[in-house]
Design an enzyme around this catalytic site. Structure first.
Site, PDB file in Angstrom:
ATOM      1  N   LYS A 210       0.861  -1.187   0.000  1.00  0.00           N
ATOM      2  CA  LYS A 210       0.000   0.000   0.000  1.00  0.00           C
ATOM      3  C   LYS A 210       0.897   1.237   0.000  1.00  0.00           C
ATOM      4  O   LYS A 210       1.703   1.428   0.908  1.00  0.00           O
ATOM      5  CB  LYS A 210      -0.898  -0.006   1.233  1.00  0.00           C
ATOM      6  CG  LYS A 210      -1.710   1.281   1.359  1.00  0.00           C
ATOM      7  CD  LYS A 210      -2.730   1.223   2.469  1.00  0.00           C
ATOM      8  CE  LYS A 210      -3.414   2.565   2.633  1.00  0.00           C
ATOM      9  NZ  LYS A 210      -4.449   2.543   3.666  1.00  0.00           N
ATOM     10  N   LYS A 263      -2.106  -1.641  -3.826  1.00  0.00           N
ATOM     11  CA  LYS A 263      -2.982  -0.473  -3.757  1.00  0.00           C
ATOM     12  C   LYS A 263      -2.165   0.798  -3.869  1.00  0.00           C
ATOM     13  O   LYS A 263      -1.177   0.921  -3.156  1.00  0.00           O
ATOM     14  CB  LYS A 263      -3.719  -0.506  -2.420  1.00  0.00           C
ATOM     15  CG  LYS A 263      -4.581   0.697  -2.144  1.00  0.00           C
ATOM     16  CD  LYS A 263      -5.162   0.613  -0.767  1.00  0.00           C
ATOM     17  CE  LYS A 263      -5.941   1.901  -0.539  1.00  0.00           C
ATOM     18  NZ  LYS A 263      -6.340   2.053   0.833  1.00  0.00           N
TER      19      LYS A 263
HETATM   20  C1  PBG Z   1      -7.336   3.575   5.632  1.00  0.00           C
HETATM   21  C2  PBG Z   1      -7.606   3.458   4.185  1.00  0.00           C
HETATM   22  C3  PBG Z   1      -7.431   4.401   3.156  1.00  0.00           C
HETATM   23  C4  PBG Z   1      -7.937   3.826   1.993  1.00  0.00           C
HETATM   24  C5  PBG Z   1      -8.352   2.556   2.324  1.00  0.00           C
HETATM   25  N1  PBG Z   1      -8.127   2.326   3.677  1.00  0.00           N
HETATM   26  C6  PBG Z   1      -6.942   5.796   3.208  1.00  0.00           C
HETATM   27  C7  PBG Z   1      -5.543   6.090   3.508  1.00  0.00           C
HETATM   28  O1  PBG Z   1      -4.711   5.220   3.723  1.00  0.00           O
HETATM   29  O2  PBG Z   1      -5.263   7.285   3.593  1.00  0.00           O
HETATM   30  C8  PBG Z   1      -8.009   4.483   0.653  1.00  0.00           C
HETATM   31  C9  PBG Z   1      -9.041   3.923  -0.273  1.00  0.00           C
HETATM   32  C10 PBG Z   1      -9.388   4.791  -1.430  1.00  0.00           C
HETATM   33  O3  PBG Z   1      -8.764   5.824  -1.716  1.00  0.00           O
HETATM   34  O4  PBG Z   1     -10.344   4.426  -2.131  1.00  0.00           O
HETATM   35  N2  PBG Z   1      -6.014   3.726   5.992  1.00  0.00           N
END
Ligand code: PBG
Length: 342
Positions: A210, A263
């Site tokens: 991520k 992601k």
């Molecule tokens: C929580 C989380 C996020 C997303 C999914 N889980 C935001 C982030 O990490 O700032 C993003 C999902 C999206 O942009 O559709 N940490």
């Protein structure tokens, strides 16, 4: 330059080797369908939903046209719709009543996600409930863990609360627990906590690769989870790093992840492909909020054909190697696919 066509002196078109006429397989939809290498189906999708407090709430999210924040009582209807579209899973994000430094709204037994999970399992037991494990929607500072005095995010203290969060989600009935916080060691600790708590049957989907991405912008509006200071670069991954992504996936699998994720999806399709080639575990890609918002905005302006561009995007993620796609387009795409009889 002249536009008049001159006959080629020595080459006859009949000299084009007939063995190389690839258009033969493109002649009709029947032939194209027969040799299609990648397929897209509603069963590939996981549909993310934002759950909020209150009753009768369906509050549209401005930066994500077509998506709304839903109160718990609205979820049964949502679940029935997903089932009718053959979408197997829903991913829950919570917007709590109030926030604090510890993100307690994430792990209290009657937290918003725990309520939502119970409601969904009661309304539609077959629908797979995936719960996001993170503190950022629940902390008043908006970071994904708890803070040290200097404002940095403490790893091990955060992991403890994340494990507590996962356990309370499992108790509420979650089928798949999906940690997105990016603390080190959380997969192993959560696996242990679930096993010891009597939930060795629950699945872990690790947000392994991520990245610290600007494509999460609309999500942070939707979930009210933007960090109040700084950014997430000290815990989410640095976008230029591919080898590190493979190490993170390998580590999470070793710690007990059942499924892994890359992601965002679109700027990282090379990693989806590489992960597919290296690992045999089910692989998910998250088609994130910014990716969704871009297509919706261009479509709203009449600049692109939404249906075709969305389906082309989703098949691209599948072609790169993802088994599962987390996407806000899921319901629309499922409808389009059903209409096409695909
Ligand atoms: C929580 C989380 C996020 C997303 C999914 N889980 C935001 C982030 O990490 O700032 C993003 C999902 C999206 O942009 O559709 N940490």
């Amino acid at each position: 330059m002249t536009t008049t066509q001159r006959p080629l002196a020595s080459i006859e078109t009949t000299d084009i080797p007939t063995a190389h006429r690839m258009r033969r397989l493109r002649r009709s939809e029947g032939l194209r369908r027969m040799v299609r290498e990648t397929r897209l189906a509603p069963t590939d999708f996981i549909y993310p939903v934002f759950v909020t407090t209150g009753h009768g709430v369906r509050e549209p999210i401005p930066s994500m046209p077509g998506q709304s924040r839903l109160s718990v009582d609205q979820l049964a209807q949502e679940a029935a719709e997903l089932r009718s579209l053959d979408i197997p899973a829903i991913l829950l994000f919570g917007i709590p009543e109030s926030k604090d430094a510890q993100g307690s709204g994430a792990w209290i037994p009657d937290g918003i996600i725990q309520q939502a999970t119970r409601a969904l399992k009661q309304a539609q037991p077959e629908l797979i409930v995936v719960t996001d494990v993170c503190l950022c929607e629940y902390t008043d500072h908006g970071h994904c863990g708890v803070l040290a005095d200097d404002g940095s995010v403490l790893n091990d203290a955060s992991v403890e609360l994340l494990a507590q969060t996962a356990l309370s989600q499992a108790e509420a009935g979650a089928d798949v627990i999906a940690p997105s916080d990016m603390m080190d060691g959380r997969i192993g600790v959560i696996r242990l906590a679930l096993d010891q708590g009597g939930f060795d049957d629950r699945t872990l989907l690790a947000y392994s690769a991520k990245f610290a991405s600007a494509f999460y912008g609309p999500f942070r509006d939707a979930a009210d989870s933007a960090p109040q200071f700084g950014d997430r670069r000290a815990y989410q991954m640095d976008p230029p790093n591919a080898r590190e992504a493979m190490r993170a996936i390998e580590r999470d699998l070793a710690e007990g992840a059942d499924m892994v994720m890359v992601k965002p999806a679109l700027a990282y399709l090379d990693l989806v492909r590489e992960a597919r080639q290296r690992f045999d575990a089910p692989l998910a890609a998250y088609n994130v909020s910014g990716e969704y918002a871009m297509l919706k905005a261009a479509a709203a302006n009449g600049w692109i054909d939404e249906e075709r561009v969305v389906l082309e995007t989703l098949i691209g993620i599948r072609r790169a190697g993802a088994d599962l796609i987390l996407t806000y387009h899921a319901k629309d795409a499922a409808r389009w696919l059903a209409r096409k009889g695909a």
